[in-house]
Design a protein around this motif. Structure first.
Motif, PDB file in Angstrom:
ATOM      1  N   LYS A 146       1.516  -1.304  -0.381  1.00 49.73           N
ATOM      2  CA  LYS A 146       0.212  -0.194  -0.137  1.00 49.73           C
ATOM      3  C   LYS A 146       0.740   1.402   0.050  1.00 49.73           C
ATOM      4  O   LYS A 146       0.720   2.658  -0.599  1.00 49.73           O
ATOM      5  CB  LYS A 146      -1.184  -0.205   1.240  1.00 49.73           C
ATOM      6  CG  LYS A 146      -2.026   1.146   1.528  1.00 49.73           C
ATOM      7  CD  LYS A 146      -2.558   1.060   2.446  1.00 49.73           C
ATOM      8  CE  LYS A 146      -4.353   1.539   2.255  1.00 49.73           C
ATOM      9  NZ  LYS A 146      -4.965   2.044   3.322  1.00 49.73           N
ATOM     10  N   ASP A 163      -5.714   0.079  -6.361  1.00 47.52           N
ATOM     11  CA  ASP A 163      -5.789  -0.882  -5.571  1.00 47.52           C
ATOM     12  C   ASP A 163      -5.265  -1.691  -6.609  1.00 47.52           C
ATOM     13  O   ASP A 163      -4.541  -2.545  -7.394  1.00 47.52           O
ATOM     14  CB  ASP A 163      -7.364  -1.509  -5.805  1.00 47.52           C
ATOM     15  CG  ASP A 163      -8.034  -0.148  -5.065  1.00 47.52           C
ATOM     16  OD1 ASP A 163      -8.035   0.310  -4.163  1.00 47.52           O
ATOM     17  OD2 ASP A 163      -9.328  -0.279  -5.597  1.00 47.52           O
ATOM     18  N   PHE A 164      -4.554  -2.534  -5.573  1.00 47.16           N
ATOM     19  CA  PHE A 164      -3.470  -3.942  -5.078  1.00 47.16           C
ATOM     20  C   PHE A 164      -4.066  -4.598  -6.115  1.00 47.16           C
ATOM     21  O   PHE A 164      -5.449  -5.482  -5.740  1.00 47.16           O
ATOM     22  CB  PHE A 164      -2.806  -4.359  -4.679  1.00 47.16           C
ATOM     23  CG  PHE A 164      -1.976  -4.998  -5.039  1.00 47.16           C
ATOM     24  CD1 PHE A 164      -0.131  -4.567  -5.514  1.00 47.16           C
ATOM     25  CD2 PHE A 164      -1.476  -6.298  -4.216  1.00 47.16           C
ATOM     26  CE1 PHE A 164       0.461  -5.669  -5.468  1.00 47.16           C
ATOM     27  CE2 PHE A 164      -1.048  -7.393  -4.855  1.00 47.16           C
ATOM     28  CZ  PHE A 164      -0.167  -7.123  -5.486  1.00 47.16           C
ATOM     29  N   LYS A 165      -3.452  -5.450  -7.051  1.00 46.63           N
ATOM     30  CA  LYS A 165      -3.893  -7.039  -7.710  1.00 46.63           C
ATOM     31  C   LYS A 165      -3.050  -7.297  -7.850  1.00 46.63           C
ATOM     32  O   LYS A 165      -1.660  -6.892  -8.625  1.00 46.63           O
ATOM     33  CB  LYS A 165      -5.012  -7.523  -8.393  1.00 46.63           C
ATOM     34  CG  LYS A 165      -4.732  -6.548  -9.673  1.00 46.63           C
ATOM     35  CD  LYS A 165      -6.025  -6.624 -10.268  1.00 46.63           C
ATOM     36  CE  LYS A 165      -5.636  -5.712 -12.061  1.00 46.63           C
ATOM     37  NZ  LYS A 165      -7.300  -5.595 -12.831  1.00 46.63           N
ATOM     38  N   VAL A 166      -2.648  -8.732  -7.980  1.00 43.69           N
ATOM     39  CA  VAL A 166      -1.388  -9.873  -8.603  1.00 43.69           C
ATOM     40  C   VAL A 166      -1.305  -9.162 -10.166  1.00 43.69           C
ATOM     41  O   VAL A 166      -2.118  -9.485 -10.725  1.00 43.69           O
ATOM     42  CB  VAL A 166      -1.594 -11.037  -9.156  1.00 43.69           C
ATOM     43  CG1 VAL A 166      -0.487 -11.656  -8.564  1.00 43.69           C
ATOM     44  CG2 VAL A 166      -0.710 -10.804  -6.414  1.00 43.69           C
ATOM     45  N   GLU A 176      -0.786   0.970 -15.135  1.00 43.57           N
ATOM     46  CA  GLU A 176      -2.006   0.222 -14.479  1.00 43.57           C
ATOM     47  C   GLU A 176      -1.187  -0.622 -14.185  1.00 43.57           C
ATOM     48  O   GLU A 176       0.059  -1.143 -12.771  1.00 43.57           O
ATOM     49  CB  GLU A 176      -3.287  -0.206 -14.491  1.00 43.57           C
ATOM     50  CG  GLU A 176      -3.484  -1.278 -13.079  1.00 43.57           C
ATOM     51  CD  GLU A 176      -4.938  -1.096 -12.952  1.00 43.57           C
ATOM     52  OE1 GLU A 176      -5.870  -1.998 -12.597  1.00 43.57           O
ATOM     53  OE2 GLU A 176      -5.454   0.166 -13.609  1.00 43.57           O
ATOM     54  N   LEU A 180       2.180  -2.140 -11.060  1.00 48.16           N
ATOM     55  CA  LEU A 180       1.655  -3.394 -10.616  1.00 48.16           C
ATOM     56  C   LEU A 180       3.013  -4.852 -10.117  1.00 48.16           C
ATOM     57  O   LEU A 180       3.049  -5.156  -9.730  1.00 48.16           O
ATOM     58  CB  LEU A 180       0.122  -3.690 -10.900  1.00 48.16           C
ATOM     59  CG  LEU A 180      -1.382  -3.565 -10.593  1.00 48.16           C
ATOM     60  CD1 LEU A 180      -2.105  -4.531 -11.460  1.00 48.16           C
ATOM     61  CD2 LEU A 180      -1.090  -3.642  -9.244  1.00 48.16           C
ATOM     62  N   PHE A 184       4.622  -5.606  -7.674  1.00 46.14           N
ATOM     63  CA  PHE A 184       4.785  -6.938  -6.798  1.00 46.14           C
ATOM     64  C   PHE A 184       6.017  -7.879  -7.205  1.00 46.14           C
ATOM     65  O   PHE A 184       6.739  -8.140  -6.294  1.00 46.14           O
ATOM     66  CB  PHE A 184       3.601  -7.801  -8.204  1.00 46.14           C
ATOM     67  CG  PHE A 184       3.494  -8.799  -7.594  1.00 46.14           C
ATOM     68  CD1 PHE A 184       2.965  -9.468  -6.303  1.00 46.14           C
ATOM     69  CD2 PHE A 184       3.904  -9.506  -8.044  1.00 46.14           C
ATOM     70  CE1 PHE A 184       3.179 -10.751  -5.776  1.00 46.14           C
ATOM     71  CE2 PHE A 184       4.195 -11.706  -8.168  1.00 46.14           C
ATOM     72  CZ  PHE A 184       3.515 -11.460  -7.085  1.00 46.14           C
ATOM     73  N   ASP A 213      -1.089  -9.534   3.832  1.00 41.54           N
ATOM     74  CA  ASP A 213      -0.304  -9.848   2.977  1.00 41.54           C
ATOM     75  C   ASP A 213       0.801 -10.429   2.020  1.00 41.54           C
ATOM     76  O   ASP A 213       0.762 -10.266   0.775  1.00 41.54           O
ATOM     77  CB  ASP A 213       0.423  -8.083   1.936  1.00 41.54           C
ATOM     78  CG  ASP A 213      -0.305  -7.743   1.676  1.00 41.54           C
ATOM     79  OD1 ASP A 213      -1.773  -7.491   1.708  1.00 41.54           O
ATOM     80  OD2 ASP A 213      -0.267  -6.049   1.811  1.00 41.54           O
ATOM     81  N   TYR A 216      -0.269 -13.844  -1.098  1.00 40.82           N
ATOM     82  CA  TYR A 216       0.165 -12.886  -2.427  1.00 40.82           C
ATOM     83  C   TYR A 216       1.760 -13.537  -3.196  1.00 40.82           C
ATOM     84  O   TYR A 216       1.533 -14.057  -4.395  1.00 40.82           O
ATOM     85  CB  TYR A 216       0.213 -11.372  -3.116  1.00 40.82           C
ATOM     86  CG  TYR A 216      -1.167 -10.857  -2.224  1.00 40.82           C
ATOM     87  CD1 TYR A 216      -2.209 -11.069  -2.603  1.00 40.82           C
ATOM     88  CD2 TYR A 216      -1.065  -9.932  -1.627  1.00 40.82           C
ATOM     89  CE1 TYR A 216      -3.235 -10.406  -2.274  1.00 40.82           C
ATOM     90  CE2 TYR A 216      -2.477  -9.206  -1.109  1.00 40.82           C
ATOM     91  CZ  TYR A 216      -3.375  -9.652  -1.730  1.00 40.82           C
ATOM     92  OH  TYR A 216      -4.889  -8.764  -1.788  1.00 40.82           O
TER      93      TYR A 216
END
Length: 244
Positions: A146, A163-166, A176, A180, A184, A213, A216
């Motif tokens: 974050k 917002d986070f996503k893998v 984006e 990420l 990551f 987290d 992930y």
């Protein structure tokens, strides 16, 4: 019955223990809406509780402490002043976070006699090292997911707050996706690199991965690790046991 409270920067976690076994646990976001639920949780489990322990690196009001203290036989606040299961070699004892104390305690309960690296992935990523003689030396602190996402937005003119996503792939084909991927795979490389450096110092190292987290990254790391999702809560209950 014992209750352990972990107040972090963004989440509130608690667990109920009886005879060393975890009976129930829950995680709540630390926001105004959930403050009432947190108080209701405290009231619900206080009736048959012997001891309560609190690890607090976030915001937990004096009113909450007073509410607990008036309802239980013993309230324990985690700090370097209580009895610990390890010898503390950290140079600034008073500044060591109560969460790191609890994590080290949980690690010793399960893996005592081994050199241990604890990696806790939450708002921050903390690395904590204990040797085979249960000496705690400290480690490292770096930004979590974050913080990295927010920093890219706040300290640039054009990068969005996302917002986070893998990420679906290493190569981001949108802004984006590039953010990420950077966040990551940057964290993934950091963790694997840190493990390698510690293993160069001690080849018998046991590596524990924990934190909200960690899910992930657990299956993506190249190194062998043990996933201990309740390590901090288990460590808090262990601290109650040795401070009886």
């Amino acid at each position: 019955m014992n209750i352990t409270f972990d107040i972090g920067n963004t989440r509130f976690k608690y667990a109920v223990f009886a005879e060393g076994n975890m009976l129930h646990n829950e995680i709540l976001d630390l926001n105004t809406k959930n403050q009432i639920q947190i108080m209701e949780t405290i009231d619900k489990y206080m009736i048959n509780t012997n001891s309560v322990i609190v690890s607090n690196v976030g915001k937990f009001s004096e009113l909450n402490y007073l509410n607990i203290k008036n309802k239980v036989k013993k309230l324990l606040i985690v700090s370097d002043k209580i009895k610990l299961p390890f010898k503390n070699k950290y140079n600034s004892n008073k500044s060591i976070g109560s969460d790191r104390i609890a994590l080290a305690s949980g690690a010793i309960k399960k893996f005592s006699g081994n050199p241990i690296l604890i990696i806790d992935i939450g708002t921050c990523i903390t690395y904590d090292y204990l040797n085979e003689n249960n000496y705690y030396f400290g480690g490292a602190i770096s930004p979590g997911i974050k913080i990295r996402l927010l920093s890219l937005n706040r300290f640039t003119n054009n990068l969005p707050n996302i917002d986070f996503k893998v990420p679906p792939s290493l190569i981001g084909d949108t802004t984006e996706g590039s953010i990420l991927s950077g966040v990551f795979y940057g964290i993934l490389s950091e963790i694997d690199g840190k493990i390698n450096m510690y293993q160069n110092e001690n080849s018998k190292l046991t590596v524990l991965l924990t934190g909200g987290d960690s899910r992930y990254f657990a299956g993506k790391l190249k190194n062998t690790i043990f996933v201990e999702k309740n390590l901090l809560l288990d460590g808090l209950n262990f601290l109650i046991e040795i401070n009886e």
